[in-house]
Every structure is written in C-alpha cells, then in structure tokens.
Design a protein around this motif. Structure first.
Motif, PDB file in Angstrom:
ATOM      1  N   THR A  64      27.623  27.872  31.394  1.00 11.25           N
ATOM      2  CA  THR A  64      27.502  26.604  30.672  1.00 11.25           C
ATOM      3  C   THR A  64      26.043  26.156  30.688  1.00 11.25           C
ATOM      4  N   LYS A  65      25.618  25.519  29.615  1.00 16.90           N
ATOM      5  CA  LYS A  65      24.218  25.083  29.569  1.00 16.90           C
ATOM      6  C   LYS A  65      24.108  23.581  29.317  1.00 16.90           C
ATOM      7  N   ILE A  66      25.260  22.896  29.364  1.00 20.94           N
ATOM      8  CA  ILE A  66      25.250  21.476  28.998  1.00 20.94           C
ATOM      9  C   ILE A  66      24.277  20.674  29.863  1.00 20.94           C
ATOM     10  N   GLY A  67      24.387  20.853  31.198  1.00 15.41           N
ATOM     11  CA  GLY A  67      23.534  20.087  32.109  1.00 15.41           C
ATOM     12  C   GLY A  67      22.078  20.466  31.965  1.00 15.41           C
ATOM     13  N   THR A  68      21.787  21.778  31.883  1.00 14.65           N
ATOM     14  CA  THR A  68      20.382  22.196  31.817  1.00 14.65           C
ATOM     15  C   THR A  68      19.744  21.802  30.495  1.00 14.65           C
ATOM     16  N   ASP A  69      20.554  21.761  29.437  1.00 18.40           N
ATOM     17  CA  ASP A  69      20.003  21.298  28.154  1.00 18.40           C
ATOM     18  C   ASP A  69      19.544  19.844  28.243  1.00 18.40           C
ATOM     19  N   LEU A  70      20.231  19.074  29.039  1.00 21.86           N
ATOM     20  CA  LEU A  70      19.849  17.669  29.225  1.00 21.86           C
ATOM     21  C   LEU A  70      18.602  17.540  30.099  1.00 21.86           C
ATOM     22  N   GLY A  71      18.272  18.622  30.808  1.00 18.82           N
ATOM     23  CA  GLY A  71      17.169  18.545  31.756  1.00 18.82           C
ATOM     24  C   GLY A  71      17.674  18.225  33.155  1.00 18.82           C
ATOM     25  N   LEU A  72      18.988  18.407  33.357  1.00 19.81           N
ATOM     26  CA  LEU A  72      19.593  18.108  34.656  1.00 19.81           C
ATOM     27  C   LEU A  72      20.236  19.380  35.189  1.00 19.81           C
ATOM     28  N   THR A  73      20.982  19.261  36.287  1.00 21.69           N
ATOM     29  CA  THR A  73      21.720  20.412  36.800  1.00 21.69           C
ATOM     30  C   THR A  73      23.100  20.430  36.150  1.00 21.69           C
ATOM     31  N   ASN A  74      23.772  21.596  36.264  1.00 17.09           N
ATOM     32  CA  ASN A  74      25.067  21.713  35.590  1.00 17.09           C
ATOM     33  C   ASN A  74      26.172  20.879  36.236  1.00 17.09           C
ATOM     34  N   ASP A  75      25.965  20.495  37.501  1.00 15.65           N
ATOM     35  CA  ASP A  75      27.011  19.685  38.147  1.00 15.65           C
ATOM     36  C   ASP A  75      26.707  18.193  38.039  1.00 15.65           C
ATOM     37  N   TRP A  76      25.971  17.776  36.985  1.00 12.26           N
ATOM     38  CA  TRP A  76      25.536  16.373  36.854  1.00 12.26           C
ATOM     39  C   TRP A  76      26.714  15.411  36.783  1.00 12.26           C
ATOM     40  N   VAL A  77      27.807  15.820  36.062  1.00 15.02           N
ATOM     41  CA  VAL A  77      28.960  14.926  35.942  1.00 15.02           C
ATOM     42  C   VAL A  77      29.663  14.776  37.298  1.00 15.02           C
ATOM     43  N   VAL A  78      29.776  15.891  38.025  1.00 15.36           N
ATOM     44  CA  VAL A  78      30.384  15.837  39.362  1.00 15.36           C
ATOM     45  C   VAL A  78      29.603  14.867  40.250  1.00 15.36           C
ATOM     46  N   ASN A  79      28.268  14.963  40.182  1.00 16.08           N
ATOM     47  CA  ASN A  79      27.428  14.081  41.006  1.00 16.08           C
ATOM     48  C   ASN A  79      27.652  12.610  40.666  1.00 16.08           C
ATOM     49  N   ILE A  80      27.747  12.337  39.345  1.00 16.99           N
ATOM     50  CA  ILE A  80      27.959  10.937  38.923  1.00 16.99           C
ATOM     51  C   ILE A  80      29.252  10.401  39.519  1.00 16.99           C
ATOM     52  N   VAL A  81      30.357  11.172  39.345  1.00 17.18           N
ATOM     53  CA  VAL A  81      31.664  10.677  39.788  1.00 17.18           C
ATOM     54  C   VAL A  81      31.713  10.593  41.313  1.00 17.18           C
ATOM     55  N   LYS A  82      31.094  11.553  42.011  1.00 19.55           N
ATOM     56  CA  LYS A  82      31.032  11.497  43.470  1.00 19.55           C
ATOM     57  C   LYS A  82      30.273  10.254  43.916  1.00 19.55           C
ATOM     58  N   GLY A  83      29.219   9.948  43.194  1.00 26.14           N
ATOM     59  CA  GLY A  83      28.352   8.834  43.595  1.00 26.14           C
ATOM     60  C   GLY A  83      28.977   7.471  43.356  1.00 26.14           C
ATOM     61  N   VAL A  84      29.520   7.251  42.164  1.00 22.08           N
ATOM     62  CA  VAL A  84      29.968   5.894  41.830  1.00 22.08           C
ATOM     63  C   VAL A  84      31.389   5.822  41.278  1.00 22.08           C
ATOM     64  N   GLY A  85      32.021   6.984  41.011  1.00 15.68           N
ATOM     65  CA  GLY A  85      33.352   6.953  40.398  1.00 15.68           C
ATOM     66  C   GLY A  85      33.233   6.953  38.888  1.00 15.68           C
ATOM     67  N   ASN A  86      34.384   6.924  38.181  1.00 18.19           N
ATOM     68  CA  ASN A  86      34.334   6.892  36.719  1.00 18.19           C
ATOM     69  C   ASN A  86      34.218   5.446  36.228  1.00 18.19           C
ATOM     70  N   TYR A  87      34.138   5.262  34.897  1.00 16.62           N
ATOM     71  CA  TYR A  87      33.919   3.917  34.346  1.00 16.62           C
ATOM     72  C   TYR A  87      35.000   2.940  34.801  1.00 16.62           C
ATOM     73  N   GLY A  88      36.239   3.371  34.769  1.00 14.82           N
ATOM     74  CA  GLY A  88      37.349   2.499  35.173  1.00 14.82           C
ATOM     75  C   GLY A  88      37.220   2.039  36.613  1.00 14.82           C
ATOM     76  N   GLU A  89      36.813   2.999  37.494  1.00 20.68           N
ATOM     77  CA  GLU A  89      36.664   2.633  38.906  1.00 20.68           C
ATOM     78  C   GLU A  89      35.529   1.620  39.086  1.00 20.68           C
ATOM     79  N   ILE A  90      34.417   1.846  38.363  1.00 24.79           N
ATOM     80  CA  ILE A  90      33.278   0.906  38.447  1.00 24.79           C
ATOM     81  C   ILE A  90      33.722  -0.475  37.984  1.00 24.79           C
TER      82      ILE A  90
END
Lengths: 396, 341
Positions: free
Chosen positions: B282-308
């Motif tokens: 997959t290249k989604i994360g690297t295309d953004l200039g981030l790592t491929n596990d960027w979504v995992v990091n977001i949810v681990k860090g703060v949860g999804n939109y509903g949880e916030i």
C-alpha cells in the motif's frame, strides 16, 4: 564695531535680528507651529496611505448603510432597518438623556449632602461625611456595577413584581409606570401651565417693586406655586378631564403597556448621580465655608432671620465659589456615562463600538466619538459660563 | 472581530509569511512537535483541565494530526488565541494549524489566505431559556416579547435581529460587550433568553447557578460550520490535515475504536486493511508523506471521531450535546468521510 559714533538721543541702535528678542520669539513660535502642522500632516498622510494599501474603504458613506442590529432603548423611532447614522443619533440622545438627568439628580443630592455636612445636628453631619467618603473613594465603574448587579438584579422577577401605588411595578426588568394618554383639548392644560409661569414672573416683579416702594413683603413663593399648579388644573377642568392612563398588564414574559424605565438606565443614572454628588457636596461645603463669618453677623445685625440670611446673603456669595468647580463635575459626569458599556445601556460609546465591529470603520467612528463628547462638553461649559457671569459680583 | 485590523495584520504578515516556510511538514518534523492554535477557554472545544492539560474537540483534532505525523499524539504544543489574533497567528507561522471553533466563510477562505480542511463541528446560532421560570417555552418562535441577552459586535447580534424581523416578532435586546457580563445578566434573570452558537450555549449552561434548569431550544437560525484551517500555499500540509479529518470519520464508520484497533488489523475485509495500512504494497500513507500506519496511530492516540465527540461534548462530557447534524451520514447526519483508497 570698534569705533562707534555716539547716537543722537531718541534713536536706538539697530540690533542684529539674531539678538532681537521679538524677532527671536516670533521665529520660535513659527517654528513650533510649522512642526505641529508637519507632524499632524505626517500622521494623517500615513494613515491614508496605510488604509489605501490595505484596501479599506474610508469616508463616512458607511453611515448610510443598514444597521442590522437592534437597540435596547431609543428616544426616536429606530429598527434594524434604520441606517448606521440613525443608530449613532440614538446613541447620542441616550448619552445626553443620562447626562442631563444625572446632572440634575447629582446637583440636588450634592447640595443636600453638602449642607448636611454643615448641619448643627451630629447625626446628619456624620451621615453626610460617611456618604461623601464612601462614594468619593470608589471607582465609578464599581458604583455602576454595584447598582446593576448588587441592587437591581436582586429585585424579584416579573411574576412577583413589587406593586407600587398608581399601578406601578418594580422588578428586575426595571420600573413600570402607567403612561398618561392625553385626549382632546389637552392644549388647555399646557396653556394653563404657560400662563401660570408668566403670571408668576409678573407677580415677582410687582412684589419687588412694591417692596422697594413701601417695604412691605409679599409671599411670592406661595403665590407662584399656587399659580403654576392651579392654572393647569383649571385648564384640565375646563377641557373636561381629557386624561386616560395606559396601565401595565402582565404578559407572557413581561409587563406590556405603560412605560418602562430599564434597569440599565436606572443603574447608570443612580450610579453617576450618587458618585458625582459626593464631589458636588464637597464643593458646596467649601463654597459656604468660603463666605466670611462676618457676613452671618452682618445679616443678624440687620435683623434678618437665618433662613432669609442664607437665601439672600450667604448662598449668592457661595455660588461664586461653587459654580466654576461645579462645571468640571458636570463634564466628568458626562464623560463617565461612557462606562455604560459595562452594563449594556446603549449609549453613544456602546453603539459606536458595535458599529465599529460590524463595519471596520475604526477611524471614522472614533472621530464621531470625539466630536460628540467635545460638543456636549463645550455646550455644558458655555451654559455654565453664562450662568457664572450672571451670578458674578456686579461692580457698578 | 475587527475586520480592518485583521486585513491590516494580514497585509503586514503577508510579507512575513515568507518566514513561515512553504513546507510545513518538514518544519514540524524538524521541530519535533506540532504547534496548534486553540481557544483560550471554551468548555468542550479547548480548555485546560484541573491538571493544566488542554482538553476538547479542537484540541483532540490537533493531537490526531500529531499522531498522524509522529505516531505520537502527545507531540503537540498549544497556543491559546483570542478571536482577534487567531488569523494573524496562523498567517505569521506562529502556529502550524488553527483549530479554534472558527466558522468557515468565503471571506476567510479568500481574503485572509486560509484553507479550511473540513468541518469538525456543524454549529448554528440558537437560544437558551430557563425552563423553571418559563415552563411553556419549547420553541424560539414563542419568544415574541422576550428580553434576550447577546454579545455585541458579533454576527450573532445581526442574525438575532434578522430572525425576529423575518418572523414578525418583537424582542428587547440586552447587549453586552463581554461573554461574562452577558452570562451574569442572564443568570440574574435580566433576560428571558440567551443567544449564541449552540455549542457555546451548552458551555454557558455549565456556568449557570442551576445548569439543569436551562434548556436549549431546537431552532438554529444561522450556519456556523466550525473547522480547522491551515495557511494557503502548502498543499502537502493541507492534504495531511484534511485526510486526518476524513480518517477520523472513516474509522468511526468502520467501527474501529481506540480499544479494538490492534485486533482490527488482522481483519479479512480489504477495505479496512487498506484503511489501516496493512495491505501489501500500500502507498496511501507514504503518498501523503506519512507512514503507512498513520490511521492506526491516529485511532490509538485519540480514538475515532465519534469517540472524540462523546468524550468532549457528548454523553461522556458535562455538555451532553446530541450528535444531531454531527452524526455520520449513515445515521442521518452530515459527517461524511471521503473514501481512503
């Protein structure tokens, strides 16, 4: 100039311009004026240039735009469809209203307290002293907030209003009074009032002339009161009682009908008048104490009663001391009214601030502020100077 | 908000914006943390808690961006900003992202040189009344004749006048310069109703002497879409912020939460595997200039939109705001995450 002819008498030696005191003083004055003009021009030019560079519209054309906001109280018809210019006028009138009523109230309270401080009665003297020291040493903004949040906010809500006589109500939305509605033929009442005042003036003139002639006194005061009250009443009876009252009724939220004096206006008026009255009291006391003690002895020696002496001898002399500082207090009261913004009374400063935020025309709005407060102050000064001239010692 | 000052500031700072380099991502990585502009104190959106940590929906959005960039939601510093200086701070590069309950308007999107990354909270102006004192009032249309407390110099004041005029109703405006003055006057019973943005009403309600007596009426009389914004002219950074927002929505839609994100990685669903960056090549994360596990990091860090949302302004918070327009599109709301593929 080693050798010098002795000058003939009557000729002064020509001094070089550099050392001529008159030339020097003119030169320096011109220099100062030129620097001031240059400085002012630089500020104005700089402002215009910066405004142009940031594409900000200048000029007073915005005053013709639709305001779009509503105002709590207004002496003239106003709605959100009115122009910004009209909103400014509403603000000016609200400022003038609170300033004029405040000046009248402060003068009455101030004179009473000032005379109270000179009273023979220990309790009255001490009470007046406490009043003066209390209000003189608190910032006016605190006095305003005290009345608004400490006194009027504690009144009951509309449903539990205090009922006062003449179907008036007092609650935390202000003071509700019946509104008199004048019917057919009311002009007779007004005519009666005008006639009463005119007659009183003639009676006073005639009484004075008679006293000069014969030394006999005439109760002018009571006659005038009778005339000013009696003539309108007579007109009222002749017109067939053309008066009905619009009485406040309880509505869903509020009392409707009648007239409502808003708590914002009440607190501002009470605060400004109580605060300024403390200073006026001190001025009055100084004025009365400034009249030499010998004057009291003099009028006693003439056989005048103390009330007559106070009215005819002491007060006229005290007024000459009182009026000039009184003018300053009136100006202070007018300028302090701009603190109204803290309690939501829509005076010039509050409405101007809203307009400034909505249009971004900061410079124009501040210029309007300056012009209006300056005009109000100058008008007050002119009136007081005229009054002072009237009261001054006439040297013949 | 004084437009003249902002434009003037923008003009001056437009020259200085050169100082804020065109590649915000590199700058942020070099600094080692994200600098985020937030409100000085609005309950539920950004306010310091009793431990002095920043909390709120706007704050958590910045943490999500930090998690996407660094894989660590704590690498963020907050700058409290007033309404007046918020845009200047962003334009001058003082902050990398402005997440301060700011309404998305065309003027800000164009004249002020901002780019809005999305709408984290659909808001609108509403009314609040004291149900103890006025038990019969259930709609703003019953407010004819009421006294209404409002802050001066805001669009709120103008919307209020327009709404009452349009519905041919009378009212008494009681206008205050400051938030605190208006709150105190409403609490003292000087006004029958209080008006500001609905989210603000819920925050104000908490400061009343008896919060439970006050109800927010259902009518919304203006559009106030609040969202994070970045400087114009840096598309890479704009993409990162924008897709962080969409990732928060997509994970909620997929039912990925802070608690189950690790076990979700082993799912067979190709859609979710792509989202979580566990698909081969997959290249989604690297295309953004981030790592491929960027979504995992977001949810681990703060949860999804509903949880916030629930944690800061919803059921898990003192504000108790219903999802309403901020529910996902699948549940009748307006929140719609663009597909991550």
């Amino acid at each position: 100039m080693a050798t010098q002819d002795v000058l003939p008498a009557g000729r002064t030696e020509k001094v070089s311009l550099l050392y001529d005191p008159r030339a020097r003083s003119i030169f320096f004055q011109l220099l100062i004026v030129a620097l001031l003009v240059l400085g002012g021009w630089w500020i104005v030019d700089n402002t215009i240039e910066n405004l142009r560079r940031s594409n900000i519209q200048t000029g007073f054309a915005f005053l013709r735009g639709r305001a779009g906001f509503d105002i709590l109280t207004s002496l003239i018809p106003y709605s959100s469809d009115s122009t910004f210019g009209r909103a400014i006028v509403v603000g000016v009138l609200n400022t003038a209203l609170v300033a004029v009523t405040g000046i009248i109230a402060a003068t009455i309270i101030g004179f009473l307290v000032g005379i109270g401080r000179l009273s023979q009665n220990w309790l009255i003297r001490k009470l007046a002293t406490v009043y003066v020291e209390l209000f003189r040493n608190i910032p006016p903004l605190l006095v305003i907030l005290f009345w608004y949040q400490g006194v009027l906010a504690l009144l009951p809500n509309v449903r539990d209003s205090y009922s006062l006589p003449f179907s008036s109500y007092l609650n935390n939305r202000g003071f509700y009074l019946p509104m008199p509605i004048w019917g057919e033929g009311s002009w007779l009442v007004l005519a009666g009032l005008v006639l009463g005042v005119v007659f009183s003036w003639f009676v006073a003139r005639w009484a004075r002339a008679r006293q000069m002639e014969t030394g006999q006194q005439f109760p002018v005061m009571w006659t005038s009161v009778a005339l000013v009250v009696g003539m309108p009443l007579l007109g009222f009876v002749l017109a067939g009682f053309p008066l009905t009252f619009d009485i406040p009724q309880k509505g869903t939220f509020n009392l409707t009908g009648g007239t409502n004096i808003k708590p914002e206006f009440l607190s501002l008026l009470l605060a400004l008048s109580f605060y300024t009255a403390a200073f006026i009291a001190e001025i009055v006391r100084a004025g009365i104490m400034g009249v030499p003690r010998g004057q009291t002895e003099a009028y006693s020696a003439l056989g005048l009663r103390s009330s007559q002496g106070l009215r005819l001898v002491i007060i006229p002399q005290a007024m000459r001391i009182i009026i000039p500082p009184l003018t300053s207090q009136y100006l202070n009261l007018t300028k302090n009214s701009s603190l109204a913004v803290a309690i939501g009374y829509p005076d010039l400063y509050a409405i101007g601030g809203t307009i400034l935020n909505q249009t971004g025309q900061a410079i124009e709005v501040v210029v309007i502020f300056m012009c209006v407060y300056l005009s109000l102050s100058i008008l007050t000064s002119l009136f007081m100077n005229w009054f002072n001239g009237k009261m001054a010692l006439k040297e013949r | 908000m004084n437009k003249a000052k902002v434009i003037l500031g923008a003009a001056v700072l437009g020259l200085m914006a050169g100082a804020a380099s065109a590649d915000t991502l590199d700058d942020v990585k070099a600094k080692g943390f994200l600098q985020c502009g937030v409100n000085t104190g609005l309950a539920g959106f950004s306010s310091p808690n009793d431990k002095g940590e920043w909390t709120g929906l706007d704050v958590d959005f910045c943490r999500a961006v930090a998690a996407a960039v660094f894989g660590d939601a704590t690498k963020v510093k907050f700058t409290p900003l007033s309404a007046k200086d918020r845009f200047t701070a962003l334009q001058s590069g003082e902050v990398d992202i402005l997440s301060r309950n700011t309404t998305w308007t065309i003027n800000r999107d164009t004249a002020l040189g901002l780019n809005f990354a999305g709408v984290t909270y659909y808001d609108g102006q509403g009314f609040m009344v004291n149900s103890k004192k006025l038990p019969g009032i259930t709609s703003a249309l019953q407010l004819s004749g009421a006294a209404i407390c409002v802050q001066s110099g805001t669009t709120t004041e103008l919307n209020l006048a327009d709404y009452f005029k349009a519905n041919k109703m009378e009212y008494t405006p009681v206008v205050f310069e400051k938030f605190e003055e208006a709150n105190a006057a409403y609490d003292a019973g000087r006004c029958d109703a209080y008006t500001t943005d609905q989210s603000g009403l819920y925050a104000v309600r908490l400061q009343m002497s008896a919060p439970d007596d006050h109800v927010v009426l259902p009518e919304i009389i203006s559009k106030e879409p609040l969202g994070p914004s970045v400087r114009q002219g840096d598309d890479k950074w704009f993409d990162i912020v924008k897709w962080t927002y969409f990732a928060l929505l997509n994970t909620e839609e997929a039912g990925i939460t802070q608690a189950n994100v690790e076990e979700m990685k082993s799912t067979e669903n190709p859609d979710l595997r792509r989202l979580l960056g566990v698909e081969a090549d997959t290249k989604i994360g690297t295309d953004l200039g981030l790592t491929n596990d960027w979504v995992v990091n977001i949810v681990k860090g703060v949860g999804n939109y509903g949880e916030i949302f629930e944690r800061n302004v919803g059921t898990g918070s003192p504000l108790k705001i219903a999802r309403g327009a901020n529910a996902l599109w699948t549940k009748g709301g307006l929140q719609y995450g663009m597909p991550i593929r």
